[in-house]
Scaffold this motif. Structure first.
Motif, PDB file in Angstrom:
ATOM      1  N   ASP A   1       0.813  -1.419   0.136  1.00  0.00           N
ATOM      2  CA  ASP A   1      -0.066  -0.227  -0.016  1.00  0.00           C
ATOM      3  C   ASP A   1       0.832   1.190   0.017  1.00  0.00           C
ATOM      4  OD1 ASP A   1      -2.372  -1.501   0.127  1.00  0.00           O
ATOM      5  OD2 ASP A   1      -1.961  -1.805   2.389  1.00  0.00           O
ATOM      6  N   ILE A   2       2.155   1.356   0.034  1.00  0.00           N
ATOM      7  CA  ILE A   2       3.081   2.468   0.089  1.00  0.00           C
ATOM      8  C   ILE A   2       3.182   2.857  -1.422  1.00  0.00           C
ATOM      9  CG2 ILE A   2       5.382   3.055   0.557  1.00  0.00           C
ATOM     10  CD1 ILE A   2       3.977   2.374   3.147  1.00  0.00           C
ATOM     11  N   ASP A   3       3.427   4.271  -1.611  1.00  0.00           N
ATOM     12  CA  ASP A   3       3.543   5.149  -2.884  1.00  0.00           C
ATOM     13  C   ASP A   3       4.872   4.033  -3.276  1.00  0.00           C
ATOM     14  OD1 ASP A   3       1.558   6.480  -2.343  1.00  0.00           O
ATOM     15  OD2 ASP A   3       2.572   8.170  -1.537  1.00  0.00           O
ATOM     16  N   PRO A   4       4.492   4.007  -4.764  1.00  0.00           N
ATOM     17  CA  PRO A   4       5.959   3.350  -5.278  1.00  0.00           C
ATOM     18  C   PRO A   4       7.107   3.924  -5.350  1.00  0.00           C
ATOM     19  CG  PRO A   4       4.031   3.527  -6.939  1.00  0.00           C
ATOM     20  CD  PRO A   4       3.502   4.237  -5.742  1.00  0.00           C
ATOM     21  N   ASP A   5       7.090   5.363  -5.259  1.00  0.00           N
ATOM     22  CA  ASP A   5       8.707   5.797  -5.212  1.00  0.00           C
ATOM     23  C   ASP A   5       8.903   5.868  -3.655  1.00  0.00           C
ATOM     24  OD1 ASP A   5       6.576   7.533  -4.101  1.00  0.00           O
ATOM     25  OD2 ASP A   5       7.479   9.204  -4.629  1.00  0.00           O
ATOM     26  N   GLN A   6       8.219   5.284  -2.688  1.00  0.00           N
ATOM     27  CA  GLN A   6       8.733   5.160  -1.523  1.00  0.00           C
ATOM     28  C   GLN A   6       8.834   3.594  -1.024  1.00  0.00           C
ATOM     29  OE1 GLN A   6       5.625   7.744   0.533  1.00  0.00           O
ATOM     30  NE2 GLN A   6       7.430   9.131   0.692  1.00  0.00           N
ATOM     31  N   LYS A   7       8.455   2.633  -1.790  1.00  0.00           N
ATOM     32  CA  LYS A   7       8.663   1.375  -1.235  1.00  0.00           C
ATOM     33  C   LYS A   7       9.773   0.992  -0.802  1.00  0.00           C
ATOM     34  CE  LYS A   7       4.458  -0.462  -4.001  1.00  0.00           C
ATOM     35  NZ  LYS A   7       3.860  -0.938  -3.000  1.00  0.00           N
ATOM     36  N   LYS A   8      10.896   1.513  -1.637  1.00  0.00           N
ATOM     37  CA  LYS A   8      12.306   1.045  -1.338  1.00  0.00           C
ATOM     38  C   LYS A   8      12.934   1.475   0.058  1.00  0.00           C
ATOM     39  CE  LYS A   8      17.154   1.117  -3.104  1.00  0.00           C
ATOM     40  NZ  LYS A   8      17.852   1.777  -4.116  1.00  0.00           N
ATOM     41  N   GLU A   9      12.441   2.865   0.288  1.00  0.00           N
ATOM     42  CA  GLU A   9      12.774   3.363   1.583  1.00  0.00           C
ATOM     43  C   GLU A   9      12.082   2.677   2.700  1.00  0.00           C
ATOM     44  OE1 GLU A   9      12.355   7.707   3.908  1.00  0.00           O
ATOM     45  OE2 GLU A   9      11.921   7.428   1.798  1.00  0.00           O
ATOM     46  N   PHE A  10      10.901   2.475   2.341  1.00  0.00           N
ATOM     47  CA  PHE A  10      10.141   1.651   3.526  1.00  0.00           C
ATOM     48  C   PHE A  10      10.739   0.191   3.785  1.00  0.00           C
ATOM     49  CE2 PHE A  10       6.617  -0.637   5.308  1.00  0.00           C
ATOM     50  CZ  PHE A  10       6.352   0.076   6.381  1.00  0.00           C
TER      51      PHE A  10
END
Length: 345
Positions: A50-59
């Motif tokens: 459910d995370i925004d695609p551009d923040q998946k890696k950071e999460f």
């Protein structure tokens, strides 16, 4: 929505780092909560979809970091608990302390010390020698040749034959060594353990303890011996103690005698201990045979001397009314504790 998930992850990390762990039980709860099969970190992994695609890696990196920190803390806390348990196991601090019992000297050692003190006050020194002896020092030098019937008086433990090596049967062997090593005048006592091949009973043992005395000088007489022994008896057993000397035989003294003291229990009136005679034998004595002096390279035309020997075990039994010599070597704490108050040194 992504910000809410990041906040949840950071909150979990804070809880993980502040989790209190002070025991093995709390450590196990930590493991189940953060590293178990249904741990709370897995709940964060589910949120990645459910995370925004551009923040998946950071999460994902944040979740992996939380997981690694959980593993690191678990290992660190586990090692710390193991170390503290090994180094400091204080137990229940509310329990009362256990008393440390003090020991005491053995009754044989107490009496041995008393005997030594009596004789050192009148100029005797203390000499010691080996418990494993050769035939010469144990028998030959004391006027007991190979074919002498006196050898039958002592049942000897032989360690070797030809030459004979034995467990000493008396501490007279120490006196021989003293006479060989130093010129007169000689005034010494020789306390120590001796061995004889005897049947163990209430009155006899295969090992026991003796103190033997020797005085060699010019013009030494039997009167000197009698006065020395009288002094010992009164110092050891009390001023009311009486002594008597009876003729006897020893191969290394001539004339020889045995000394009795008035019974300590019945005061000379007669009892079962003294066999109703009023007297108890405590030692043998006599004037040193001139041949013994010659054997030790001492001029018997110039010097004379006396010798005596007593059993420490027997004197201890008389002094403290002990009826079985075997009690001295059985290490029964109940028996030994009775002498704690007597050890005043």
């Amino acid at each position: 929505m992504s910000k809410e998930y990041f906040d949840k992850a950071r909150k979990l990390l804070t809880e993980l780092e502040s989790y209190e762990i002070g025991s093995a039980e709390e450590l196990e709860k930590f493991r189940v909560l953060y590293l178990g099969s249904k741990n709370t970190i897995k709940n964060l992994m589910v949120l990645i979809k459910d995370i925004d695609p551009d923040q998946k890696k950071e999460f994902g990196l944040l979740v992996n970091d939380i997981k690694q920190k959980a593993k690191d803390r678990f290992e660190r806390e586990k090692a710390g608990l193991s170390s503290s348990e090994e180094k400091l196991d204080v137990g229940d601090l509310t329990r009362p302390g256990e008393p440390v019992e003090l020991g005491a000297r053995h009754p044989i050692s107490i009496v041995r010390k008393q005997i030594i003190e009596v004789f050192t006050r009148i100029g005797f020194t203390v000499s010691e020698g080996p418990e494993i002896e050769d035939d010469w020092h144990n028998f030959g030098a004391l006027n007991i040749p190979d074919d002498h019937p006196a050898r039958d008086m002592q049942d000897t433990f032989f360690l070797e034959k030809d030459p004979d090596i034995v467990l000493r049967t008396h501490t007279s062997s120490v006196q021989v060594r003293v006479m060989e090593m130093m010129p007169p005048p000689i005034r010494t006592i020789s306390p120590g353990r001796v061995y004889r091949n005897e049947t163990i009973s209430a009155r006899a043992h295969c090992f026991f303890h003796q103190v033997e005395g020797l005085f060699i000088d010019k013009d030494v007489s039997f009167a000197d011996l009698k006065q020395t022994l009288y002094y010992f008896a009164t110092e050891m057993f009390g001023t009311e103690t009486k002594i008597r000397l009876r003729p006897s035989y020893f191969p290394f003294t001539e004339p020889s005698g045995e000394m009795d003291i008035s019974c300590l229990i019945c005061k000379g009136k007669g009892c079962s201990v003294c066999k109703h005679s009023g007297w108890v034998e405590i030692l043998g004595c006599g004037m040193v045979d001139p041949q013994v002096l010659k054997n030790c390279k001492i001029d018997d035309t110039k010097y004379s001397g006396y010798a005596f020997g007593m059993g420490i075990d027997r004197i201890t039994m008389l002094k403290y009314r002990i009826n079985d010599i075997r009690l001295f070597s059985e290490n029964d704490v109940r028996f030994l504790k009775q002498f704690t108050a007597l050890d005043v040194s």
